[in-house]
Write an enzyme that holds these catalytic residues in place. Structure first.
Site, PDB file in Angstrom:
ATOM      1  CG  HIS A  72      -2.105  -0.887   1.091  1.00 16.74           C
ATOM      2  ND1 HIS A  72      -3.340  -0.587   1.595  1.00 16.74           N
ATOM      3  CD2 HIS A  72      -2.235  -2.073   0.470  1.00 16.74           C
ATOM      4  CE1 HIS A  72      -4.184  -1.547   1.289  1.00 16.74           C
ATOM      5  NE2 HIS A  72      -3.541  -2.471   0.619  1.00 16.74           N
ATOM      6  CE1 TYR A 201      -5.259   4.219   8.394  1.00 18.73           C
ATOM      7  CE2 TYR A 201      -5.810   4.126  10.722  1.00 18.73           C
ATOM      8  CZ  TYR A 201      -5.035   3.711   9.662  1.00 18.73           C
ATOM      9  OH  TYR A 201      -4.037   2.788   9.867  1.00 18.73           O
ATOM     10  N   PRO A 293      -4.083   1.125  18.557  1.00 20.24           N
ATOM     11  CG  PRO A 293      -5.998  -0.081  18.005  1.00 20.24           C
ATOM     12  CD  PRO A 293      -5.333   0.615  19.142  1.00 20.24           C
ATOM     13  CE  LYS A 297       4.197   3.709  12.987  1.00 23.87           C
ATOM     14  NZ  LYS A 297       4.332   3.062  11.682  1.00 23.87           N
ATOM     15  CE1 TYR A 385      -1.140   4.166   9.095  1.00 26.30           C
ATOM     16  CE2 TYR A 385      -0.080   3.189   7.169  1.00 26.30           C
ATOM     17  CZ  TYR A 385      -1.109   3.205   8.097  1.00 26.30           C
ATOM     18  OH  TYR A 385      -2.099   2.249   8.027  1.00 26.30           O
TER      19      TYR A 385
HETATM   20  C1  PHB Z   1      -5.718  -3.921  10.699  1.00 26.56           C
HETATM   21  O1  PHB Z   1      -5.650  -4.236   9.504  1.00 26.56           O
HETATM   22  O2  PHB Z   1      -6.157  -4.709  11.552  1.00 26.56           O
HETATM   23  C2  PHB Z   1      -5.287  -2.569  11.118  1.00 26.56           C
HETATM   24  C3  PHB Z   1      -4.801  -1.688  10.165  1.00 26.56           C
HETATM   25  C4  PHB Z   1      -4.434  -0.414  10.528  1.00 26.56           C
HETATM   26  C5  PHB Z   1      -4.520  -0.028  11.835  1.00 26.56           C
HETATM   27  C6  PHB Z   1      -4.981  -0.905  12.804  1.00 26.56           C
HETATM   28  C7  PHB Z   1      -5.367  -2.195  12.444  1.00 26.56           C
HETATM   29  O3  PHB Z   1      -4.165   1.246  12.176  1.00 26.56           O
END
Ligand code: PHB
Ligand code: APR
Length: 391
Positions: A72, A201, A293, A297, A385
């Site tokens: 990605h 997000y 989460p 990280k 990120y």
């Molecule tokens: C996930 O794919 O579970 C995931 C992805 C990004 C995040 C948290 C969890 O910030």
């Protein structure tokens, strides 16, 4: 039993350490409280930094990842009904992240350890580290009613936030830093195509939501929820309705729903224990620190700890030099605190805080507007990120 490094915990941190040490000719034993099946049933995060991917390849567990993982180059931030793209690859001079579930990482590591004859003891009860303040540390545990003792040169506490390693250290030797957030994440895993080819997000007045994925046919979705929420009160339909209500209109329309494979709620918390070394015992991964989460990280920090720890232990066994062991804690903590800052920032940017005033909500909107319109601000997000450097 005698080994060079006694490792507590067979999560990604413990298994990766055992594998990297093995490849350097260093012997270890991994003691895990749960069964193998239980460890593999835990659904956790899924975004790997390039440093984590490189380390997995060094550990010779990159083959399936290379075949199945998704690369990605960007993420989307959605707020006020709009979607804004953050071009992480463009902003960082070519860095990308890899979407591959932590459960798959753990499975690949387990298989690799087994293929190389690694000593993994599952369902080890009452694992206890002893005498790590002297030069003859040891571990004791019980398996099938029989008491065992493992003599070793060093102990690695890779046993997660609720593990025994950190709790075995005299509390006066430990300084802890903590923040509990007034919400959790409700996650649902589903065998349906992801709603979008990038992660989205979402900041929404009903609360945060995240659209993520595991593969082209498997999706993972999260919604911010109250800390006292109960999974059993949520039918799949209730979850999908709530998720849809938090997504931009075009995305909500495209969402493909289906029966859940897994549903779980996790509280959000930030935590750091300092230092990460106590004589001949080292803490690594969730045993020493937790991040919410939102910045993806947790697993990546566990990997960078193991990078530093495997390097330090290899140096001491190969050359007798203690230099890297002595700098282990400080070196890890530098990177950990930057990831703490980033995870706190992403969490603050994207969630609805119960106590936030109208003024603070306007600030949050201004920050979202800034980060999605200023290349300088977007670059700060992107470089964190994709992962800060290890050194
Ligand atoms: C996930 O794919 O579970 C995931 C992805 C990004 C995040 C948290 C969890 O910030
Ligand atoms: N004895 C033996 N094993 C234990 C004990 C104990 N007393 N306590 C916990 N464990 C085991 C757990 O069952 C678990 O399998 O230690 C392991 C720790 O693994 P994780 O919690 O996965 O932690 P870690 O390996 O540090 O992985 C980093 O990144 O995305 C985040 O939280 C997520 O698990 C993830 C972490």
């Amino acid at each position: 039993m005698r080994t060079q490094v006694g490792i507590i915990g067979a999560g990604p941190a413990g298994l990766l350490l055992s594998q990297l040490l093995h490849l350097k000719g260093i012997d270890s034993v991994v003691l895990e409280r749960q069964s193998r099946a239980y460890v593999l049933s835990r659904i956790r995060a899924g975004v790997l930094e390039q440093g984590t991917v490189d380390l997995l390849k060094t550990a010779q567990v990159g083959e399936r990842l290379d075949r199945e993982a998704l690369l990605h180059g960007g993420i989307e931030l959605a707020f006020n009904g709009k979607r804004r793209h953050i071009d992480m690859k463009g902003l960082t001079g070519g860095s990308v992240v890899t979407v591959y579930g932590q459960t798959e990482v753990t499975k690949d590591l387990m298989d690799a350890r087994n293929a190389l004859g690694g000593q993994l003891v599952y369902e080890a009860e009452d694992v206890t580290p002893h005498d790590f303040d002297g030069d003859k540390p040891r571990l004791t545990y019980r398996k099938d009613g029989i008491e065992h003792e493992v003599f070793c040169d060093y102990i690695a506490g890779c046993d997660g936030f609720h593990g025994i390693s950190r709790r075995s250290v005299p509390q006066t030797a430990l300084k802890t830093f903590e923040r509990a957030y007034p919400f959790g994440w409700f996650g649902l895993l589903c065998e349906t195509p992801p709603v979008h080819d990038e992660l989205i997000y979402n900041n929404h007045e009903r609360g945060f939501a995240l659209c993520t994925m595991r593969s082209p046919t498997r999706s993972r979705y999260y919604i911010q929820c109250a800390t006292d929420e109960n999974v059993d009160d949520w039918s799949d339909d209730r979850f999908w309705d709530e998720l849809r209500s938090r997504l931009p209109g075009d995305i909500a329309e495209r969402l493909v729903t289906g029966p859940s494979i897994e549903k779980s709620i996790a509280p959000l918390r930030s935590f750091v224990a300092e230092p990460m070394r106590f004589g001949r015992m080292f803490l690594a991964g969730d045993a020493a620190h937790i991040v919410p989460p939102t910045g993806a990280k947790g697993l990546n920090l566990a990997a960078s700890d193991i990078y530093f720890l495997s390097r330090a232990l290899t140096a001491v066994f190969e050359t007798g030099s203690n230099d890297l062991i002595d700098s282990y804690s400080a070196q890890c903590l530098r990177r950990i605190w930057k990831a703490q800052r980033f995870s706190w920032w992403m969490t603050s940017l994207l969630h609805r805080f119960p106590e936030s005033s109208p003024y603070e909500q306007r600030l949050q909107q201004a920050e979202l507007d800034y980060v999605t319109s200023s290349p300088a601000a977007a670059t700060a997000l992107a470089e964190n990120y994709v992962g800060l450097p290890y050194e």
